[in-house]
Design a protein around this motif. Structure first.
Motif, PDB file in Angstrom:
ATOM      1  N   ASN A 190     -66.558 -21.127   7.486  1.00  0.00           N
ATOM      2  CA  ASN A 190     -67.620 -21.393   8.459  1.00  0.00           C
ATOM      3  C   ASN A 190     -67.464 -20.463   9.667  1.00  0.00           C
ATOM      4  O   ASN A 190     -67.762 -19.288   9.592  1.00  0.00           O
ATOM      5  CB  ASN A 190     -67.584 -22.866   8.891  1.00  0.00           C
ATOM      6  N   THR A 191     -66.967 -21.006  10.769  1.00  0.00           N
ATOM      7  CA  THR A 191     -66.768 -20.210  11.976  1.00  0.00           C
ATOM      8  C   THR A 191     -65.311 -19.771  12.079  1.00  0.00           C
ATOM      9  O   THR A 191     -64.399 -20.590  11.963  1.00  0.00           O
ATOM     10  CB  THR A 191     -67.143 -21.026  13.234  1.00  0.00           C
ATOM     11  N   ALA A 192     -65.099 -18.491  12.308  1.00  0.00           N
ATOM     12  CA  ALA A 192     -63.738 -17.967  12.427  1.00  0.00           C
ATOM     13  C   ALA A 192     -63.101 -18.430  13.730  1.00  0.00           C
ATOM     14  O   ALA A 192     -63.776 -18.567  14.754  1.00  0.00           O
ATOM     15  CB  ALA A 192     -63.763 -16.447  12.382  1.00  0.00           C
ATOM     16  N   SER A 194     -60.441 -17.949  16.984  1.00  0.00           N
ATOM     17  CA  SER A 194     -60.143 -16.798  17.841  1.00  0.00           C
ATOM     18  C   SER A 194     -59.016 -15.960  17.248  1.00  0.00           C
ATOM     19  O   SER A 194     -59.044 -14.725  17.293  1.00  0.00           O
ATOM     20  CB  SER A 194     -59.753 -17.274  19.246  1.00  0.00           C
ATOM     21  N   ASP A 195     -58.030 -16.635  16.675  1.00  0.00           N
ATOM     22  CA  ASP A 195     -56.904 -15.935  16.064  1.00  0.00           C
ATOM     23  C   ASP A 195     -57.362 -15.089  14.878  1.00  0.00           C
ATOM     24  O   ASP A 195     -56.907 -13.958  14.692  1.00  0.00           O
ATOM     25  CB  ASP A 195     -55.851 -16.950  15.615  1.00  0.00           C
ATOM     26  N   GLN A 196     -58.275 -15.622  14.076  1.00  0.00           N
ATOM     27  CA  GLN A 196     -58.789 -14.867  12.932  1.00  0.00           C
ATOM     28  C   GLN A 196     -59.638 -13.679  13.390  1.00  0.00           C
ATOM     29  O   GLN A 196     -59.546 -12.583  12.826  1.00  0.00           O
ATOM     30  CB  GLN A 196     -59.611 -15.793  12.032  1.00  0.00           C
ATOM     31  N   LEU A 197     -60.455 -13.894  14.415  1.00  0.00           N
ATOM     32  CA  LEU A 197     -61.275 -12.802  14.943  1.00  0.00           C
ATOM     33  C   LEU A 197     -60.399 -11.685  15.496  1.00  0.00           C
ATOM     34  O   LEU A 197     -60.685 -10.493  15.310  1.00  0.00           O
ATOM     35  CB  LEU A 197     -62.212 -13.323  16.036  1.00  0.00           C
ATOM     36  N   TYR A 198     -59.324 -12.070  16.171  1.00  0.00           N
ATOM     37  CA  TYR A 198     -58.396 -11.077  16.714  1.00  0.00           C
ATOM     38  C   TYR A 198     -57.766 -10.265  15.585  1.00  0.00           C
ATOM     39  O   TYR A 198     -57.677  -9.034  15.660  1.00  0.00           O
ATOM     40  CB  TYR A 198     -57.312 -11.770  17.532  1.00  0.00           C
ATOM     41  N   PHE A 199     -57.351 -10.950  14.531  1.00  0.00           N
ATOM     42  CA  PHE A 199     -56.722 -10.272  13.397  1.00  0.00           C
ATOM     43  C   PHE A 199     -57.699  -9.310  12.726  1.00  0.00           C
ATOM     44  O   PHE A 199     -57.343  -8.174  12.393  1.00  0.00           O
ATOM     45  CB  PHE A 199     -56.225 -11.304  12.384  1.00  0.00           C
ATOM     46  N   ILE A 200     -58.938  -9.735  12.548  1.00  0.00           N
ATOM     47  CA  ILE A 200     -59.950  -8.889  11.909  1.00  0.00           C
ATOM     48  C   ILE A 200     -60.227  -7.649  12.757  1.00  0.00           C
ATOM     49  O   ILE A 200     -60.263  -6.526  12.254  1.00  0.00           O
ATOM     50  CB  ILE A 200     -61.253  -9.687  11.684  1.00  0.00           C
ATOM     51  N   LYS A 221     -69.589  -8.960  19.241  1.00  0.00           N
ATOM     52  CA  LYS A 221     -69.420  -9.481  20.602  1.00  0.00           C
ATOM     53  C   LYS A 221     -68.283 -10.493  20.674  1.00  0.00           C
ATOM     54  O   LYS A 221     -67.479 -10.482  21.614  1.00  0.00           O
ATOM     55  CB  LYS A 221     -70.725 -10.113  21.094  1.00  0.00           C
ATOM     56  N   GLU A 222     -68.218 -11.383  19.672  1.00  0.00           N
ATOM     57  CA  GLU A 222     -67.158 -12.396  19.661  1.00  0.00           C
ATOM     58  C   GLU A 222     -65.787 -11.757  19.430  1.00  0.00           C
ATOM     59  O   GLU A 222     -64.798 -12.114  20.087  1.00  0.00           O
ATOM     60  CB  GLU A 222     -67.429 -13.435  18.567  1.00  0.00           C
ATOM     61  N   CYS A 228     -60.529  -8.082  24.045  1.00  0.00           N
ATOM     62  CA  CYS A 228     -60.441  -7.768  25.477  1.00  0.00           C
ATOM     63  C   CYS A 228     -59.501  -8.731  26.194  1.00  0.00           C
ATOM     64  O   CYS A 228     -58.758  -8.341  27.094  1.00  0.00           O
ATOM     65  CB  CYS A 228     -61.824  -7.824  26.119  1.00  0.00           C
ATOM     66  N   LYS A 229     -59.548  -9.979  25.784  1.00  0.00           N
ATOM     67  CA  LYS A 229     -58.707 -10.996  26.411  1.00  0.00           C
ATOM     68  C   LYS A 229     -57.234 -10.788  26.083  1.00  0.00           C
ATOM     69  O   LYS A 229     -56.358 -11.012  26.923  1.00  0.00           O
ATOM     70  CB  LYS A 229     -59.149 -12.387  25.943  1.00  0.00           C
ATOM     71  N   ASN A 230     -56.965 -10.314  24.862  1.00  0.00           N
ATOM     72  CA  ASN A 230     -55.583 -10.186  24.409  1.00  0.00           C
ATOM     73  C   ASN A 230     -54.993  -8.792  24.567  1.00  0.00           C
ATOM     74  O   ASN A 230     -53.809  -8.643  24.860  1.00  0.00           O
ATOM     75  CB  ASN A 230     -55.478 -10.597  22.931  1.00  0.00           C
TER      76      ASN A 230
END
Length: 456
Positions: A190-192, A194-200, A221-222, A228-230
C-alpha cells in the motif's frame, strides 16, 4: 569507584570524538603511517583540493555526522591531504589520483593501496563503504555475490535480505534497478514507510526500467522529502539522476522521431515528468528550451516568439540561483538551494547575447526590442568585451534602428582602435554591412584560444 569513574570518563571521551564526526590527524604522513602501524589500522585518506565543490560538500555534510565518526574513528587513522599543496602533491601522484574528492584506504605496513573510492557519496553509503573496507581488512569471509544471486533467484527471501542484496549490488558497481523494482512489488503493498522511501531513493540508479521510473516520478516529492530530512547529499544525487533520466527520455523522442514530427501533446507528459522533479525556480526552464527547438524546427514563428519572451523574462534577465545544482549542491531547501557557481559570469554573457539576437531576427515589435536590449545590457555588464558590444549593435540593427546601430558601432570601433583590439577588422566589416543595408549580418565570436581561456 575510581575504576568506574575512569571508565565513564573514557566512554564520554569516545562518544565526544564520534559526535564530532571524523577526527583527522594533524601530523605528517610518516607520523600517520607510524600511528596506523601501531594500532593495526588502515589509513583513510580524503584527497581534496581547495576549489573542489563536492569536497566541500563531503567535509561539511558527511564527515561531520556522528555515525560516520563512529565508524571511521574506530576503524581507521584518518588523514586529509590537499592534492595541490605540501606532501599532498607527491601522495596524489603516487596513488594516481585523477579526480576529487578521492578516498584512499592505505595499508600502513607497506603503504600500498588497499581500496579506493571517489566523488560525493551519501552518508549511508559512505558509512557502508567504511564497514566493508574494515571487514575486508580484518580477513572475515564475506558471502559471495554468486550465493546472494542464487538466493534471490529462488524468490525465498525476506525484506532484510532484499535490502542487503541491493546494497551489495550497488557496492559491486552493478545495476540495482531490476531488484529495486522487485523490492517495491514484493514488499510495498500500500503506502511505503519513510524508511522504505529512504532506501528506494538512496539506491535508485540511472537507466531505470519503465515501471521503476514511473514509480520514482509519482513518488518523487515524498522520497525527496525523506532524503532531505536524513541526508542532503543523497537528495542532491537523486535529483540529478531523475532529472537526467527525464531529459534523456525527451532527447530520445527528439532523436528517434525527429523534432518536426513530434507535437506538443506527445511531449506534454514527458515535460510534466521533468517539471515534477525540478526546483521551483527552474520549473519550465528546460521545457522552454525543448519547445524552442520544437517551434524552430516546425517554423512556428508565433509560438517561438512567445517561448523566447518567456525564457528571457524568467530565466535570463533574473539571476539563476540554481544554475549548477547537481551533485555539488545540497537540495535541502527547494526555495533556497546552494549553487556552486552563479550564472552571472563572463561565460553567461554570450548566452544572453545569443538569445537577444535570436529574438531580433524573429520580431520587430517594441516589447521584444525592449526585452532584447535589456538582455544585451546584462551581457555587457557581465562581459564588457568588443565581441559582446558588437552583438548588441547587430541586435539593434535587426530591430530596424539602423542609424542608432551604425552610430554605436562607429563609437565601438573608435574604442577598439585606441586599445588595439584584435577584433577591429571584424567590427569594421560589420559596420560596412550595416551601411550597405544588408539584411542578415552575422556576428563574430571569440577565437578558439580565447574561448578556452574563458571556459577556465
Amino acid at each position: 569507584m575510581k575504576k568506574n569513574l575512569i571508565g565513564i570518563f573514557l566512554l564520554f571521551s569516545t562518544l565526544s570524538v564520534f559526535a564530532q564526526g571524523i577526527e583527522f590527524e594533524h601530523s605528517s604522513w610518516s607520523e600517520a603511517v607510524k600511528k596506523a602501524k601501531a594500532q593495526n589500522k588502515l589509513i583513510f585518506v580524503d584527497v581534496y583540493t581547495s576549489w573542489c565543490g563536492p569536497c566541500k560538500v563531503m567535509s561539511t555534510q558527511v564527515f561531520t555526522r556522528p555515525e560516520i565518526g563512529a565508524t571511521y574513528n574506530q576503524g581507521f587513522v584518518n588523514v586529509k591531504i590537499d592534492a595541490e599543496k605540501g606532501e599532498g602533491i607527491a601522495l596524489a601522484k603516487k596513488y594516481e589520483v585523477k579526480s576529487y574528492p578521492t578516498y584512499l584506504f592505505i595499508n600502513p605496513a607497506d603503504e600500498s593501496l588497499f581500496d579506493r573510492s571517489k566523488s560525493s557519496i551519501a552518508a549511508a553509503d559512505f558509512n557502508d563503504l567504511g564497514d566493508r573496507v574494515i571487514t575486508k581488512f580484518s580477513g572475515k569471509k564475506e558471502i559471495s555475490l554468486a550465493e546472494l544471486d542464487a538466493k534471490y533467484k529462488s524468490a525465498d527471501y525476506d525484506e532484510a535480505f532484499s535490502r542487503a542484496y541491493i546494497k551489495r549490488l550497488k557496492a559491486e558497481g552493478k545495476s540495482t534497478n531490476p531488484v529495486l523494482e522487485a523490492y517495491i512489488t514484493k514488499f510495498i503493498t500500500n503506502t511505503a514507510t519513510s524508511d522504505q522511501l529512504y532506501f528506494i531513493g538512496l539506491n535508485f540508479t540511472k537507466g531505470a526500467g519503465s515501471k521503476l521510473y514511473d514509480y520514482m516520478i509519482k513518488n518523487y516529492k515524498e522520497i525527496d522529502a525523506v532524503l532531505c530530512k536524513n541526508d542532503g547529499v543523497s537528495a542532491a544525487n537523486l535529483y540529478s539522476k531523475i532529472r537526467d533520466e527525464a531529459k534523456s527520455k525527451i532527447d530520445e523522442v527528439f532523436k528517434s522521431n525527429g523534432v518536426i514530427s513530434v507535437g506538443e501533446t506527445e511531449l506534454n507528459t514527458l515535460f510534466a515528468n521533468l517539471n515534477a522533479v525540478e526546483i521551483s525556480e527552474r520549473k519550465d526552464k528546460k521545457v522552454l528550451e525543448y519547445k524552442i527547438r520544437l517551434y524552430s524546427s516546425n517554423n512556428d514563428t508565433v509560438k517561438l516568439i512567445e517561448a523566447y519572451r518567456a525564457y528571457i523574462s524568467r530565466f535570463l534577465l533574473p539571476a539563476d540561483k540554481t544554475a549548477t545544482i547537481g551533485k555539488e549542491g545540497i537540495i535541502i531547501d527547494k526555495n533556497a538551494p546552494l549553487p556552486v557557481l552563479g550564472i552571472d559570469s563572463a561565460g553567461a554573457s554570450g548566452w544572453c547575447s545569443n538569445y537577444a539576437l535570436r529574438l531580433s531576427k524573429l520580431s520587430k515589435q517594441s516589447q521584444d526590442k525592449k526585452l532584447a536590449i535589456s538582455l544585451c545590457k546584462k551581457a555587457i555588464t557581465l562581459n564588457k568585451s568588443s565581441v559582446v558590444k558588437n552583438s548588441m549593435n547587430v541586435t539593434i540593427y535587426n530591430f530596424g534602428d539602423k542609424a542608432g546601430a551604425i552610430k554605436q558601432q562607429s563609437d565601438l570601433i573608435a574604442e577598439m582602435k585606441v586599445s588595439n583590439d584584435e577584433y577591429l577588422t571584424n567590427a569594421e566589416t560589420t559596420l560596412q554591412k550595416m551601411k550597405d543595408n544588408e539584411s542578415d549580418i552575422p556576428v563574430f565570436s571569440y577565437k578558439r584560444k580565447l574561448q578556452k581561456k574563458l571556459q577556465h
